[in-house]
Design an enzyme around this catalytic site. Sequence first.
Site, PDB file in Angstrom:
ATOM      1  N   SER A  40      36.389  55.778 -11.222  1.00 36.55           N
ATOM      2  CA  SER A  40      36.498  54.734 -12.249  1.00 36.55           C
ATOM      3  C   SER A  40      35.881  55.301 -13.526  1.00 36.55           C
ATOM      4  CB  SER A  40      35.774  53.467 -11.800  1.00 36.55           C
ATOM      5  OG  SER A  40      34.393  53.697 -11.648  1.00 36.55           O
ATOM      6  N   HIS A 153      36.871  52.343  -5.311  1.00 41.30           N
ATOM      7  CA  HIS A 153      36.232  53.192  -4.306  1.00 41.30           C
ATOM      8  C   HIS A 153      36.606  52.840  -2.876  1.00 41.30           C
ATOM      9  CE1 HIS A 153      32.822  54.194  -7.363  1.00 41.30           C
ATOM     10  NE2 HIS A 153      33.982  54.727  -7.684  1.00 41.30           N
ATOM     11  N   GLU A 162      30.627  47.800  -6.616  1.00 35.53           N
ATOM     12  CA  GLU A 162      29.424  48.187  -5.878  1.00 35.53           C
ATOM     13  C   GLU A 162      28.480  47.004  -5.694  1.00 35.53           C
ATOM     14  OE1 GLU A 162      27.796  51.609  -7.978  1.00 35.53           O
ATOM     15  OE2 GLU A 162      29.815  52.375  -8.321  1.00 35.53           O
ATOM     16  N   GLU A 203      31.498  55.888  -1.438  1.00 33.61           N
ATOM     17  CA  GLU A 203      30.066  56.090  -1.659  1.00 33.61           C
ATOM     18  C   GLU A 203      29.238  55.714  -0.436  1.00 33.61           C
ATOM     19  OE1 GLU A 203      29.093  54.278  -5.450  1.00 33.61           O
ATOM     20  OE2 GLU A 203      30.154  55.879  -6.523  1.00 33.61           O
ATOM     21  N   ASP A 240      27.515  46.636  -9.434  1.00 39.43           N
ATOM     22  CA  ASP A 240      28.283  47.336 -10.460  1.00 39.43           C
ATOM     23  C   ASP A 240      29.674  46.726 -10.423  1.00 39.43           C
ATOM     24  OD1 ASP A 240      29.659  48.885 -12.216  1.00 39.43           O
ATOM     25  OD2 ASP A 240      29.361  50.794 -11.158  1.00 39.43           O
ATOM     26  N   GLU A 281      25.782  46.045 -13.603  1.00 43.43           N
ATOM     27  CA  GLU A 281      26.340  47.148 -14.396  1.00 43.43           C
ATOM     28  C   GLU A 281      27.776  46.830 -14.798  1.00 43.43           C
ATOM     29  OE1 GLU A 281      25.782  50.859 -12.350  1.00 43.43           O
ATOM     30  OE2 GLU A 281      27.642  51.689 -13.173  1.00 43.43           O
ATOM     31  N   ASP A 308      27.583  51.562 -18.241  1.00 41.19           N
ATOM     32  CA  ASP A 308      28.060  52.823 -17.650  1.00 41.19           C
ATOM     33  C   ASP A 308      29.275  53.290 -18.463  1.00 41.19           C
ATOM     34  OD1 ASP A 308      29.124  54.853 -16.095  1.00 41.19           O
ATOM     35  OD2 ASP A 308      29.683  53.583 -14.412  1.00 41.19           O
ATOM     36  N   LYS A 333      24.825  59.597 -16.120  1.00 38.20           N
ATOM     37  CA  LYS A 333      25.664  60.473 -15.304  1.00 38.20           C
ATOM     38  C   LYS A 333      25.837  61.775 -16.063  1.00 38.20           C
ATOM     39  CE  LYS A 333      28.571  56.933 -13.091  1.00 38.20           C
ATOM     40  NZ  LYS A 333      29.798  56.104 -13.290  1.00 38.20           N
ATOM     41  N   HIS A 361      24.788  59.115  -9.368  1.00 38.78           N
ATOM     42  CA  HIS A 361      25.792  60.022  -8.814  1.00 38.78           C
ATOM     43  C   HIS A 361      27.168  59.652  -9.360  1.00 38.78           C
ATOM     44  CE1 HIS A 361      26.948  56.998  -5.423  1.00 38.78           C
ATOM     45  NE2 HIS A 361      26.719  56.405  -6.564  1.00 38.78           N
ATOM     46  N   LYS A 384      20.806  55.419  -8.367  1.00 43.83           N
ATOM     47  CA  LYS A 384      21.832  54.965  -7.421  1.00 43.83           C
ATOM     48  C   LYS A 384      22.599  56.193  -6.963  1.00 43.83           C
ATOM     49  CE  LYS A 384      25.872  53.785 -10.267  1.00 43.83           C
ATOM     50  NZ  LYS A 384      27.030  52.883 -10.339  1.00 43.83           N
TER      51      LYS A 384
HETATM   52  P1  PGA Z   1      32.706  56.631 -10.563  1.00 40.98           P
HETATM   53  O1  PGA Z   1      31.934  55.330 -10.100  1.00 40.98           O
HETATM   54  O2  PGA Z   1      31.894  57.807 -10.244  1.00 40.98           O
HETATM   55  O3  PGA Z   1      33.986  56.529  -9.780  1.00 40.98           O
HETATM   56  O4  PGA Z   1      32.938  56.470 -12.047  1.00 40.98           O
HETATM   57  C1  PGA Z   1      30.563  55.161 -10.244  1.00 40.98           C
HETATM   58  C2  PGA Z   1      30.231  54.039 -11.206  1.00 40.98           C
HETATM   59  O5  PGA Z   1      31.114  53.367 -11.755  1.00 40.98           O
HETATM   60  O6  PGA Z   1      29.059  53.822 -11.462  1.00 40.98           O
HETATM   61 ZN    ZN Z   2      29.599  52.057 -12.895  1.00 37.93          ZN
END
Ligand code: PGA
Ligand code: ZN
Length: 424
Positions: A40, A153, A162, A203, A240, A281, A308, A333, A361, A384
């Site tokens: 995503s 996911h 999430e 995940e 999330d 998030e 994010d 990230k 991650h 996370k």
């Molecule tokens: P992604 O998801 O690594 O697929 O972007 C993680 C997130 O959205 O936090």
């Molecule tokens: Zn996210």
Amino acid sequence: LIEAVGAREILDSRGNPTVEVEVLLDDGVVQRAAVPSGASTGAFEAYELRDGDKSRYGGKGVLKAVNAVLDELGPAIEGVEASEQRIVDEILNETDGTPNKERVGANAILGVSLAVAKAAADSADLPLFRYLGGPNAHVMPVPLFNVINGGEHADNGIDMQEFFLAPIGAETYAESLRWGVETYHVLKSELKAAGYATGLGDEGGFAPDLPSNREGLDFLIRAIEKAGFTPGTDIALGLDVAATEFFNDGVYRLDNKDWNAAELTEYYVGLVNDYPIVTIEDALAEDDWDNWKHLTEALGSRVQLVGDDLFVTNPARLQDGITRGVANSLLVKVNQIGTLTETFDAVSLAQRSGYTAMLSHRSGETEDTTIADLAVATNCGQIKTGAPARSERVAKYNQLLRIEEELGDAAVFAGRSAFPRFKG
Ligand code: PGA
Ligand code: ZN
């Protein structure tokens, strides 16, 4: 001094190719780093270069990025002092020469950036968290366990991506890990008893076909209680939403209904009233700035609102958000921005501005554990990295156990204090 830089194509946890880089220093030290990859992904992330050659890995090969490391990035930093991370990262960015790292790829650049840091740490005979964070690195992060996976996911009907368990009431990181694991296992039995599938998402969380997002939160509460903990006090909840994924033309499509941003904000207020949620998030889409501001006014004093896809670990986008009064927390990230230096810049901007930061991650991960060290190096107090299942997730949680042991009496578990807006 950096003597040589190698690179290869390896696989990530979804079986997609990714970049691994090896750095050799003139004192004989060799260290490697591997690059994660999102599903995503935010539209404003640094560019991930893939070959597009359909005859290999369905076009997802990364040989162009690997070759960019071998032919351009490596030679550009040979002879440079490995501990000069800022200079190394500047050279990498200049070699690419584009604002978004789209020529050689952020995946090529990040691999080199991280491998150089690890080599420099090894050369200085320091653990990575200590090398990066200095003598003050001592805060063990609250692990946010993503125990129910939906959205991009998992192939289930849950819109939100999430659902987190945050064991904020533990005394130490090791204890918080145990609480999370025990609850995770109870959650599995609860889902099974209710007739839901217990297969895992990307995940490591379960991916049941729940009828609504609230049902997911109800399962978490029951699991926490059955595992012998108190929801809210011992283990809080987080989400999330990854709202960009179900946003189209001003409309959010959630629980089989269309919502405008004001309605969705009211829905979140209801969730925060009804559940011990400490963090949400990407509650709204990455470009929905005005509504993000309203959301922050409505909920920002009660709950952590994490950007994010909104901020993409980009200091310029974060500054924009700070100026506008949008969100109150930064998701971090490394591959969204592509160098360690810019990652540190984003975290310190957040911390100077009264925003919290959460290390993260990606949904496509590797056995590389750099982010565990980064969480302690920045004293950010939150990480996370999935459910306590699947080795690419557990590798980070295990690395944090080693760090806590290494810190000994100096270690402080962030616990509740990681969430300044904890609503109690
Ligand atoms: P992604 O998801 O690594 O697929 O972007 C993680 C997130 O959205 O936090
Ligand atoms: Zn996210």
